[in-house]
Design a protein around this motif. Structure first.
Motif, PDB file in Angstrom:
ATOM      1  N   ILE A 177       0.895  -4.725  18.157  1.00 10.72           N
ATOM      2  CA  ILE A 177       0.224  -3.611  17.489  1.00 10.72           C
ATOM      3  C   ILE A 177       0.379  -2.336  18.300  1.00 10.72           C
ATOM      4  O   ILE A 177       0.656  -1.268  17.758  1.00 10.72           O
ATOM      5  N   THR A 179       1.337   1.934  10.636  1.00  7.17           N
ATOM      6  CA  THR A 179       0.916   0.999  11.686  1.00  7.17           C
ATOM      7  C   THR A 179       0.530  -0.356  11.123  1.00  7.17           C
ATOM      8  O   THR A 179       0.863  -1.384  11.695  1.00  7.17           O
ATOM      9  N   VAL A 180      -0.194  -0.335  10.009  1.00  6.69           N
ATOM     10  CA  VAL A 180      -0.674  -1.606   9.473  1.00  6.69           C
ATOM     11  C   VAL A 180       0.175  -2.075   8.303  1.00  6.69           C
ATOM     12  O   VAL A 180      -0.250  -2.913   7.519  1.00  6.69           O
ATOM     13  N   VAL A 200       4.742   4.717  15.612  1.00  8.04           N
ATOM     14  CA  VAL A 200       4.200   5.498  14.497  1.00  8.04           C
ATOM     15  C   VAL A 200       3.793   6.884  14.983  1.00  8.04           C
ATOM     16  O   VAL A 200       4.072   7.896  14.331  1.00  8.04           O
ATOM     17  N   THR A 201       3.160   6.948  16.154  1.00  6.89           N
ATOM     18  CA  THR A 201       2.781   8.246  16.707  1.00  6.89           C
ATOM     19  C   THR A 201       4.016   9.106  16.939  1.00  6.89           C
ATOM     20  O   THR A 201       4.040  10.297  16.643  1.00  6.89           O
ATOM     21  N   ILE A 258      -2.032  10.803   5.326  1.00  9.37           N
ATOM     22  CA  ILE A 258      -2.634   9.696   6.060  1.00  9.37           C
ATOM     23  C   ILE A 258      -1.768   8.443   5.991  1.00  9.37           C
ATOM     24  O   ILE A 258      -1.809   7.606   6.886  1.00  9.37           O
ATOM     25  N   TYR A 259      -0.905   8.345   4.980  1.00  7.24           N
ATOM     26  CA  TYR A 259      -0.109   7.132   4.838  1.00  7.24           C
ATOM     27  C   TYR A 259       0.909   6.993   5.960  1.00  7.24           C
ATOM     28  O   TYR A 259       1.401   5.897   6.230  1.00  7.24           O
ATOM     29  N   CYS A 265       0.821  -1.219   0.000  1.00 11.15           N
ATOM     30  CA  CYS A 265       0.000   0.000   0.000  1.00 11.15           C
ATOM     31  C   CYS A 265       0.854   1.268   0.000  1.00 11.15           C
ATOM     32  O   CYS A 265       0.712   2.099  -0.884  1.00 11.15           O
ATOM     33  N   THR A 325       0.170   7.555   9.123  1.00 10.22           N
ATOM     34  CA  THR A 325      -0.577   6.801  10.128  1.00 10.22           C
ATOM     35  C   THR A 325      -0.659   5.334   9.740  1.00 10.22           C
ATOM     36  O   THR A 325      -0.610   4.456  10.586  1.00 10.22           O
ATOM     37  N   LEU A 326      -0.778   5.116   8.448  1.00  7.39           N
ATOM     38  CA  LEU A 326      -1.001   3.748   7.991  1.00  7.39           C
ATOM     39  C   LEU A 326       0.259   2.890   8.063  1.00  7.39           C
ATOM     40  O   LEU A 326       0.193   1.701   7.773  1.00  7.39           O
ATOM     41  N   PHE A 376       5.038  12.794  15.267  1.00 10.04           N
ATOM     42  CA  PHE A 376       5.408  14.039  15.952  1.00 10.04           C
ATOM     43  C   PHE A 376       6.728  14.583  15.435  1.00 10.04           C
ATOM     44  O   PHE A 376       6.874  15.775  15.181  1.00 10.04           O
ATOM     45  N   ALA A 431       2.157   0.951  16.975  1.00  9.59           N
ATOM     46  CA  ALA A 431       1.383   2.190  16.871  1.00  9.59           C
ATOM     47  C   ALA A 431       2.032   3.311  17.675  1.00  9.59           C
ATOM     48  O   ALA A 431       2.007   4.476  17.254  1.00  9.59           O
ATOM     49  N   SER A 432       2.645   2.966  18.813  1.00  8.68           N
ATOM     50  CA  SER A 432       3.310   4.007  19.591  1.00  8.68           C
ATOM     51  C   SER A 432       4.460   4.615  18.812  1.00  8.68           C
ATOM     52  O   SER A 432       4.636   5.834  18.787  1.00  8.68           O
TER      53      SER A 432
END
Lengths: 226, 192
Positions: A76, A109-110, A83-84, A103-104, A29, A106-107, A88, A80-81
């Motif tokens: 996960i 994460t997956v 990625v956050t 938005i990518y 993706c 954030t993505l 920042f 995700a942490s």
């Protein structure tokens, strides 16, 4: 000495032999979405490398603490942490890249690569080996994205990292920076990779598409027959 | 009502998640070999998308924003989705075992489908209202299903084609996807 060599191998295998994007077909993706420019490709690649490195180190350090049954949610949350965190950092220091990834970011994460490496490698190996694995995989991913981004930017926009390409600049093939061009370019690059890797000793790399992403067991068995 | 229709159709066609936003490529390539599994995956994803939206929207606006915790969006959303996929799986196993059997394999895969996380994040980013978010999720899910179903037809034809050795498998699939994506470009400008 022998130990050192294996660590170097951990790094190099991700770049060429088990390149996550071109050989193992993980993380499609972001590969397709952000590579309209070479620069975006590098940014996305490095951001992913950072997340991969962080999550691999933490997961391998905690691999004996995390109970097997809840390992997926635990992974996960760790991913995700990170990625956050990178979100920042980019927002603060490289806002232009932050905007173009959108938005990518954030993505990530997956992204199958990160989850796949966590499941296949970091949860079974030591901290240092996992860090090397992450660096190799991350660099391989970055290089693949850079390649995709370069091809699409040169043909689709007639420029490359700010340089304009003489003939193409006046006649850009817009299709290449559109979604359809992304699919096409990736298809071509994978075909070329197949062609090149087939000349060398034939190695059967069977990966059930990304179907195996979350569990990634197929990829693990198919990819690492060393 | 008109804006709802625009959101629904643009999420389905012009901004199709798979073919123009590149979300959910993994199941798109992995599960589109057969028509019925493609349709099953589409239904499951649509369902999870809508449920995830219904849950994450109140969490974002009711809990995270008042406490200034918006930056936890990613962590919370992905957990909610993972939880929801588990829940759907368990509930389906008990109540509709037939559907569970046909979808079983694909359900856990939805957690890592970026389209699901994507739709929840996009709803927040675009500032949609609660109802608009649900409509957007429905459109996104239906669009996902549409592209999967169309592509499964393309792939069935491809199986009979004589493709050069180098292009067999993934490269040919990607190039076919590129052509399908070109056809979806025809929808752009539909609502401008």
């Amino acid at each position: 000495m022998a130990e050192k060599k294996t660590l170097a191998q951990e790094i190099s295998k991700g770049i060429i032999k088990e390149n996550p994007t071109l050989v193992m077909l993980l993380g499609m993706c972001p590969t397709l979405a952000v590579t309209t420019q070479a620069m975006n490709g590098i940014g996305m690649g490095l951001a992913t490398t950072f997340v991969l490195l962080g999550s691999n180190i933490v997961i391998s350090a905690l691999r004996k603490v995390i109970p097997d049954k809840v390992r997926i949610p635990a992974f996960i949350v760790i991913i995700a942490s990170f990625v956050t965190l990178i979100g920042f950092l980019l927002e603060g220091f490289v806002p232009s890249l932050y905007d173009s990834l959108g938005i990518y970011l954030t993505l990530i994460t997956v992204n199958c690569i990160i989850f796949g490496r966590a499941e296949m490698f970091a949860s079974k190996n030591g901290v240092i080996a996992s860090a090397c694995d992450a660096v190799g995989m991350g660099l391989g991913f970055t290089m693949a994205l850079f390649l995709m981004g370069s091809v699409r930017e040169i043909i689709g926009a007639g420029q490359w990292m700010g340089l304009s390409i003489p003939v193409l600049h006046d006649n850009p093939m817009l299709l290449f920076i559109m979604p359809a061009g992304g699919f096409f370019t990736l298809g071509m690059i994978i075909a070329i990779t197949n062609k090149l890797s087939r000349k060398k000793p034939p190695k059967e790399i069977v990966c059930g598409g990304c179907e195996g992403c979350p569990m990634a067991e197929n990829c693990g068995k198919g990819g690492s027959n060393e | 009502m008109k804006t709802m229709l625009v959101i629904l159709l643009s999420a389905m066609l012009t901004d199709n998640f798979v073919l123009s936003k590149f979300m959910g490529i993994c199941p798109f390539l992995g599960v589109s070999k057969k028509l019925d599994s493609a349709a099953g995956m589409g239904v499951a994803v649509t369902f999870v998308m809508i449920c995830a939206t219904i849950v994450t929207y109140p969490i974002h606006h009711g809990i995270l924003v008042p406490n200034g915790l918006e930056y936890l969006d990613t962590v919370v959303f992905i957990l909610v989705i993972a939880l929801f996929v588990q829940l759907v799986e368990t509930a389906m196993k008990k109540t509709i075992p037939a559907l569970y059997k046909s979808l079983g394999v694909y359900l856990p895969l939805i957690t890592t489908n970026c389209a699901v996380l994507g739709v929840t994040v996009l709803n927040i980013d675009n500032g949609y209202s609660f109802v608009q978010s649900i409509v957007n999720a429905l459109g996104g899910g239906l669009g996902f299903m549409l592209s999967l179903v169309i592509f499964s037809g393309v792939r069935r034809k491809m199986e009979y084609a004589d493709i050069p050795e180098t292009f067999k498998g993934v490269p040919a699939t990607l190039i076919a996807a590129s052509i399908v994506s070109v056809s979806f470009m025809g929808f752009s400008g539909l609502f401008s």
